[in-house]
Scaffold this motif. Sequence first.
Motif, PDB file in Angstrom:
ATOM      1  N   UNK A  11       0.855  -1.171   0.000  1.00 38.61           N
ATOM      2  CA  UNK A  11       0.000   0.000   0.000  1.00 38.61           C
ATOM      3  C   UNK A  11       0.900   1.232   0.000  1.00 38.61           C
ATOM      4  N   UNK A  12       0.610   2.235  -0.830  1.00 41.13           N
ATOM      5  CA  UNK A  12       1.503   3.395  -0.917  1.00 41.13           C
ATOM      6  C   UNK A  12       1.736   4.086   0.426  1.00 41.13           C
ATOM      7  N   UNK A  13       0.716   4.140   1.292  1.00 39.26           N
ATOM      8  CA  UNK A  13       0.903   4.789   2.587  1.00 39.26           C
ATOM      9  C   UNK A  13       1.885   4.009   3.450  1.00 39.26           C
ATOM     10  N   UNK A  16       5.318   4.564   2.120  1.00 42.03           N
ATOM     11  CA  UNK A  16       5.785   5.911   2.444  1.00 42.03           C
ATOM     12  C   UNK A  16       6.272   6.017   3.875  1.00 42.03           C
ATOM     13  N   UNK A  17       5.504   5.489   4.825  1.00 42.01           N
ATOM     14  CA  UNK A  17       5.927   5.557   6.233  1.00 42.01           C
ATOM     15  C   UNK A  17       7.128   4.640   6.456  1.00 42.01           C
ATOM     16  N   UNK A  18       7.172   3.524   5.748  1.00 41.90           N
ATOM     17  CA  UNK A  18       8.328   2.627   5.848  1.00 41.90           C
ATOM     18  C   UNK A  18       9.595   3.298   5.361  1.00 41.90           C
ATOM     19  N   UNK A  19       9.496   4.016   4.254  1.00 45.87           N
ATOM     20  CA  UNK A  19      10.647   4.732   3.724  1.00 45.87           C
ATOM     21  C   UNK A  19      11.082   5.837   4.690  1.00 45.87           C
ATOM     22  N   UNK A  20      10.116   6.535   5.281  1.00 41.60           N
ATOM     23  CA  UNK A  20      10.431   7.598   6.246  1.00 41.60           C
ATOM     24  C   UNK A  20      11.146   7.037   7.468  1.00 41.60           C
ATOM     25  N   UNK A  21      10.642   5.935   8.004  1.00 41.67           N
ATOM     26  CA  UNK A  21      11.257   5.326   9.182  1.00 41.67           C
ATOM     27  C   UNK A  21      12.651   4.813   8.849  1.00 41.67           C
ATOM     28  N   UNK A  22      12.779   4.169   7.693  1.00 41.68           N
ATOM     29  CA  UNK A  22      14.082   3.624   7.301  1.00 41.68           C
ATOM     30  C   UNK A  22      15.114   4.730   7.087  1.00 41.68           C
ATOM     31  N   UNK A  23      14.738   5.771   6.365  1.00 37.70           N
ATOM     32  CA  UNK A  23      15.664   6.867   6.082  1.00 37.70           C
ATOM     33  C   UNK A  23      16.045   7.621   7.362  1.00 37.70           C
ATOM     34  N   UNK A  24      15.064   7.896   8.212  1.00 40.22           N
ATOM     35  CA  UNK A  24      15.345   8.586   9.479  1.00 40.22           C
ATOM     36  C   UNK A  24      16.228   7.714  10.369  1.00 40.22           C
ATOM     37  N   UNK A  25      15.979   6.413  10.367  1.00 41.27           N
ATOM     38  CA  UNK A  25      16.813   5.498  11.144  1.00 41.27           C
ATOM     39  C   UNK A  25      18.265   5.532  10.701  1.00 41.27           C
ATOM     40  N   UNK A  26      18.488   5.543   9.383  1.00 43.81           N
ATOM     41  CA  UNK A  26      19.868   5.588   8.884  1.00 43.81           C
ATOM     42  C   UNK A  26      20.545   6.913   9.211  1.00 43.81           C
TER      43      UNK A  26
END
Length: 189
Positions: A11-13, A16-26
Amino acid sequence: MQTKSEARSPVPETRGIGNTIRLTGWIAFWIQLGLAVVSGLALLFALTGRSFAEQPNTGLGVGIFWAACGVVVLLFSVYWDFRYTRIGKSLENANPALHPSKADTTNIIRLGIIAGLVGILLTLLGAGSTVLVLVAKSISQPPGVAITDPYRIIRALDVFVAVANINGIAAHFGGTIASLWLLERVHQH
């Protein structure tokens, strides 16, 4: 009807939240890791220099203790940032059964916030005690007179303890801000 590509993509949402969490985590991972290395090296210099000094300064032992505690919590926070990247990656997975629940994700982020706040407290205690010792040493020095008491001299090794604590505060602050921002993003999702 859904096409095969729509059925396979997450699901796009969620993506999107997965990408945000992953990028912020890195981002938080690398910032906190860099500051942890600086803090650890400054603490290591202070500890090794104390063992070689002729007159060790007992007052800075408390600051070193709190700095070491702060570095231990900082290493946990670095691990927790890496865990954020794994959560983000699992949220990007095409299989919704592998997605962590919103409650689990929120609890994990809250634990990251708590770890950051505990780390800030520990390193603030260390910085406060170190600064008190350095101020006491500087006040005890008479102006314009040669210092004959070696306990009154502010050495570079004494300053390394303050550097370790201040870098620890900065690292924990950055991690806490990242976790608070992630918590807000997850609640908006």
